[in-house]
Motif scaffolding. Structure first.
Motif, PDB file in Angstrom:
ATOM      1  N   GLU A  14       1.483  -2.292  -1.634  1.00 15.16           N
ATOM      2  CA  GLU A  14       0.187  -2.820  -1.207  1.00 15.16           C
ATOM      3  C   GLU A  14       0.379  -4.025  -0.293  1.00 15.16           C
ATOM      4  N   LYS A  15       1.298  -4.889  -0.676  1.00 13.05           N
ATOM      5  CA  LYS A  15       1.508  -6.132   0.059  1.00 13.05           C
ATOM      6  C   LYS A  15       2.259  -5.920   1.382  1.00 13.05           C
ATOM      7  N   LYS A  16       3.371  -5.184   1.330  1.00 14.84           N
ATOM      8  CA  LYS A  16       4.248  -5.046   2.497  1.00 14.84           C
ATOM      9  C   LYS A  16       4.130  -3.708   3.210  1.00 14.84           C
ATOM     10  N   GLY A  17       3.574  -2.717   2.531  1.00 14.39           N
ATOM     11  CA  GLY A  17       3.551  -1.367   3.072  1.00 14.39           C
ATOM     12  C   GLY A  17       4.748  -0.579   2.572  1.00 14.39           C
ATOM     13  N   PHE A  18       4.594   0.726   2.549  1.00 17.23           N
ATOM     14  CA  PHE A  18       5.647   1.601   2.041  1.00 17.23           C
ATOM     15  C   PHE A  18       6.916   1.513   2.881  1.00 17.23           C
ATOM     16  N   THR A  19       6.770   1.625   4.196  1.00 16.87           N
ATOM     17  CA  THR A  19       7.961   1.662   5.050  1.00 16.87           C
ATOM     18  C   THR A  19       8.691   0.322   5.090  1.00 16.87           C
ATOM     19  N   GLU A  20       7.961  -0.765   4.901  1.00 16.73           N
ATOM     20  CA  GLU A  20       8.576  -2.094   4.948  1.00 16.73           C
ATOM     21  C   GLU A  20       9.184  -2.529   3.615  1.00 16.73           C
TER      22      GLU A  20
END
Length: 187
Positions: A14-20
């Motif tokens: 949620e915070k950084k995104g899946f790919t990140e």
């Protein structure tokens, strides 16, 4: 531990995104080893699929409880489904964000497992609209598939802006939506 990995991953996605978000980020945040992670999940995408499956299965189960309640008419059932979806943002907001935002990161073979469950949720709403038409609760000229998509469009996007601790409660927001929907479809 599997549940802890899943819960922490939801927060990080949620915070950084899946790919990140890396597997290393996940294990570091939990203070465990990659071996612990790989004991439960073969890849980061398998974890994402697991999050998706759990989220949509829980929604369909909650929806079906509403639909099978013989005490409520079609309008009441539709109102309860809308409230369930908005209220779900309060209890499952991060999972909702991941479900809608990160689906693009799933491979076709994983999507094949999720899309039929997601489609069942929509089909259930279509059936409810058709039943409401047949019972005279909704206008007879309605196109049930389009109305179902409209209901989902209104509610599903709410995860982007609805704040459960904001100026309107989940019930107040869902009442506004239901009023808008039913005044457009009620007899």
């Amino acid at each position: 531990m599997k549940e802890k990995i899943t819960e922490q991953s939801i927060r990080l996605f949620e915070k950084k995104g899946f790919t990140e978000t890396s597997i290393q980020d996940i294990v570091d945040s939990l203070g465990v080893t990659k071996g612990t992670y790989y004991y439960y999940f073969s890849s980061k995408e398998e974890l994402l699929m697991d999050i998706h499956i759990k989220y949509i299965k829980n929604l369909v189960e909650a929806q079906e409880k509403i639909l099978y309640n013989e005490q409520n008419n079609c309008k009441e059932k539709l109102a309860e489904i809308v409230y369930m979806l908005i209220g779900n943002i309060d209890s499952q907001g991060p999972s909702a964000k991941i479900f809608f935002r990160e689906m693009k990161n799933l491979k076709p073979e994983h999507l094949e497992k999720i899309i039929p469950i997601r489609d069942q949720f929509r089909i259930n709403i279509e059936q409810l609209i058709k039943e409401g038409i047949d019972k005279g609760e909704f206008k007879e000229h309605l196109n049930a598939p389009i109305i179902a998509l409209g209901v989902l469009g209104v509610t599903n996007w709410s995860y982007q802006w609805f704040k459960p601790n904001g100026s309107k409660s989940a019930r107040e927001v869902s009442d506004i939506f239901v009023d808008m929907i039913l005044n457009g479809v009620a007899r």
